[in-house]
Write a protein that holds these residues in place. Structure first.
Motif, PDB file in Angstrom:
ATOM      1  N   PRO A 261      57.154  41.009  73.945  1.00  0.00           N
ATOM      2  CA  PRO A 261      56.544  42.025  73.098  1.00  0.00           C
ATOM      3  C   PRO A 261      57.001  43.413  73.504  1.00  0.00           C
ATOM      4  O   PRO A 261      56.888  43.807  74.645  1.00  0.00           O
ATOM      5  CB  PRO A 261      55.051  41.849  73.366  1.00  0.00           C
ATOM      6  N   ARG A 263      56.744  47.462  72.219  1.00  0.00           N
ATOM      7  CA  ARG A 263      56.116  48.360  71.275  1.00  0.00           C
ATOM      8  C   ARG A 263      57.172  49.045  70.422  1.00  0.00           C
ATOM      9  O   ARG A 263      58.172  49.553  70.928  1.00  0.00           O
ATOM     10  CB  ARG A 263      55.301  49.408  72.017  1.00  0.00           C
ATOM     11  N   THR A 264      56.937  49.046  69.110  1.00  0.00           N
ATOM     12  CA  THR A 264      57.869  49.669  68.184  1.00  0.00           C
ATOM     13  C   THR A 264      57.362  51.049  67.814  1.00  0.00           C
ATOM     14  O   THR A 264      56.229  51.183  67.364  1.00  0.00           O
ATOM     15  CB  THR A 264      57.992  48.824  66.894  1.00  0.00           C
ATOM     16  N   ALA A 312      54.423  45.560  66.173  1.00  0.00           N
ATOM     17  CA  ALA A 312      54.739  44.712  67.325  1.00  0.00           C
ATOM     18  C   ALA A 312      53.531  43.939  67.833  1.00  0.00           C
ATOM     19  O   ALA A 312      53.658  42.802  68.276  1.00  0.00           O
ATOM     20  CB  ALA A 312      55.309  45.560  68.459  1.00  0.00           C
ATOM     21  N   TYR A 313      52.342  44.532  67.802  1.00  0.00           N
ATOM     22  CA  TYR A 313      51.161  43.878  68.372  1.00  0.00           C
ATOM     23  C   TYR A 313      49.893  44.511  67.798  1.00  0.00           C
ATOM     24  O   TYR A 313      49.935  45.538  67.100  1.00  0.00           O
ATOM     25  CB  TYR A 313      51.154  44.001  69.908  1.00  0.00           C
ATOM     26  N   TRP A 329      48.848  39.208  70.397  1.00  0.00           N
ATOM     27  CA  TRP A 329      49.775  38.622  69.432  1.00  0.00           C
ATOM     28  C   TRP A 329      49.065  37.405  68.856  1.00  0.00           C
ATOM     29  O   TRP A 329      48.883  36.396  69.547  1.00  0.00           O
ATOM     30  CB  TRP A 329      51.077  38.234  70.129  1.00  0.00           C
TER      31      TRP A 329
END
Length: 399
Positions: A261, A263-264, A312-313, A329
């Motif tokens: 995972p 972060r975007t 992303a989450y 997630w």
């Protein structure tokens, strides 16, 4: 199922029903009657649950009708508890005076309850016989309650109700709540007196215990308390999983393993708008948030929580994105929670679940689980992650 399980099931029903409940009568039928049934009372037997009870307090209203209490609960045929009902959404405390008038005029009744279908305020006459106390000795919220709340409620079930012992039960609840609050505070922040007590019991320091000695031992006592609490939680979890429990998800193959995972960051402009439009908060994510909210409500910290969904989450925080304590997630065959709790501690708190270090920059530990309901079994971990972040926030150490 036990009382606690029945209450949690009813809690889920109330959450689904409340948006459709309008007015007092609907509140009674959809929310309060089911609550009385969970307590074990036969709501269809008027000798046990009597609606619109008229007693010695009755007087005519300006409209001409007689004043009535909504329900009387009878034990062995005798009135034992009054329940005054108000519409969902109203403040039950605004109607304490009305309940007091009914209560004070009926010497045989020693428990009065005023409710709006979700919050229940329990009163008795501890200060003066047959005079309802100004403050409730117990409050129960069907949408947010702890195991201790459920245990307290047992005294008001059909099987547990003892009119002769109700004042003693009320005192026990009051004393337990106050002592629990004190013990919580002492264990989280050991006072000077507590440190002195421990040093005197162990005879660790020869001579007088000075302020310098207290300063020396305070952090040691705090670490010892935390270590003891962690050991107690671990032992409790191990006892719980001695009975059949959900097995940890099998380790997936490399092809099935979820991507690490990351972060975007969402850019500005048209690309950012497209990214934001792609974020969909799922029913599973909201179910997870409700479970975590219920668990965190048991903490003495009482810090409100929020969530931030990303591409992303799904993050759960203390009101700011930087104050996160869980990242989740929830889609795909392998669901996971990431926390800031060190992986060694998580392995103790999440016995029976697959645990691994989280990827660098994401968190400290990652736990895999099979279904959202499994998060209930991660209660000690969720509470530790939440309370650790509350302490970080108060210390000004947020990232």
């Amino acid at each position: 199922m036990g009382l606690s399980d029945d209450l949690r099931q009813l809690s889920d029903q109330v959450r689904k029903r409340q948006q459709h409940v309008k007015g007092e009568e609907a509140t009674k039928q959809a929310l309060i009657i089911p609550f009385l049934q969970v307590l074990g009372f036969d709501v269809y037997d008027p000798q046990e649950v009597g609606p619109e009870y008229i007693a010695d307090f009755a007087k005519k209203r300006p409209s001409g009708g007689m004043e009535k209490v909504d329900y009387v609960i009878r034990i062995n045929g005798e009135p034992a508890m009054f329940i005054e009902c108000k519409p969902l959404g109203s403040a039950p405390e605004d109607h304490d005076g009305q309940l007091a008038r009914y209560f004070n005029a009926t010497p045989g009744v020693h428990v009065g309850v005023v409710t709006n279908g979700t919050r229940y305020r329990f009163f008795t006459d501890l200060r003066a016989p047959n005079m309802m106390d100004a403050a409730p000795f117990f409050e129960f919220d069907i949408l947010s309650f702890t195991e201790r709340d459920a245990d307290n409620l047992r005294a008001f079930t059909k099987d547990g109700f003892n009119p002769a012992a109700i004042q003693s039960a009320a005192e026990d609840i009051i004393y337990t709540e106050r002592l629990t609050g004190l013990v919580n505070e002492v264990l989280r922040n050991p006072s000077e007196n507590f440190v002195r007590f421990l040093l005197s019991e162990l005879d660790l320091v020869p001579g007088r215990v000075t302020g310098k000695v207290i300063d020396r031992f305070s952090p040691i006592v705090k670490r010892a308390v935390q270590s003891t609490l962690l050991e107690m939680m671990t032992r409790s979890i191990q006892q719980e999983i001695a009975s059949p429990a959900p097995t940890a998800p099998a380790v997936a193959s490399a092809a099935e393993a979820p991507p690490s995972p990351v972060r975007t960051s969402i850019p500005s402009g048209e690309a950012g708008e497209a990214a934001r439009a792609s974020i969909v908060t799922t029913a599973e994510e909201m179910e997870l948030f409700e479970v975590v909210s219920r668990i965190c409500s048991e903490s003495a910290s009482k810090q409100a929580i929020g969530y931030k969904d990303t591409t992303a989450y799904f993050g759960i925080n203390l009101g700011k994105v930087t104050q996160w304590f869980l990242r989740a997630w929830c889609t795909g065959p392998r669901k996971a929670l990431v926390t800031r709790v060190p992986v060694e501690q998580v392995r103790l708190l999440a016995h029976g679940f697959e645990v691994e270090p989280a990827p660098e920059g994401i968190g400290a530990s990652r736990v895999y689980f099979g279904a959202i309901k499994d998060v209930e079994k991660l209660r000690p971990l969720v509470l530790m992650a939440y309370e650790d972040q509350v302490r970080r926030m108060k210390a000004g150490a947020d990232e």
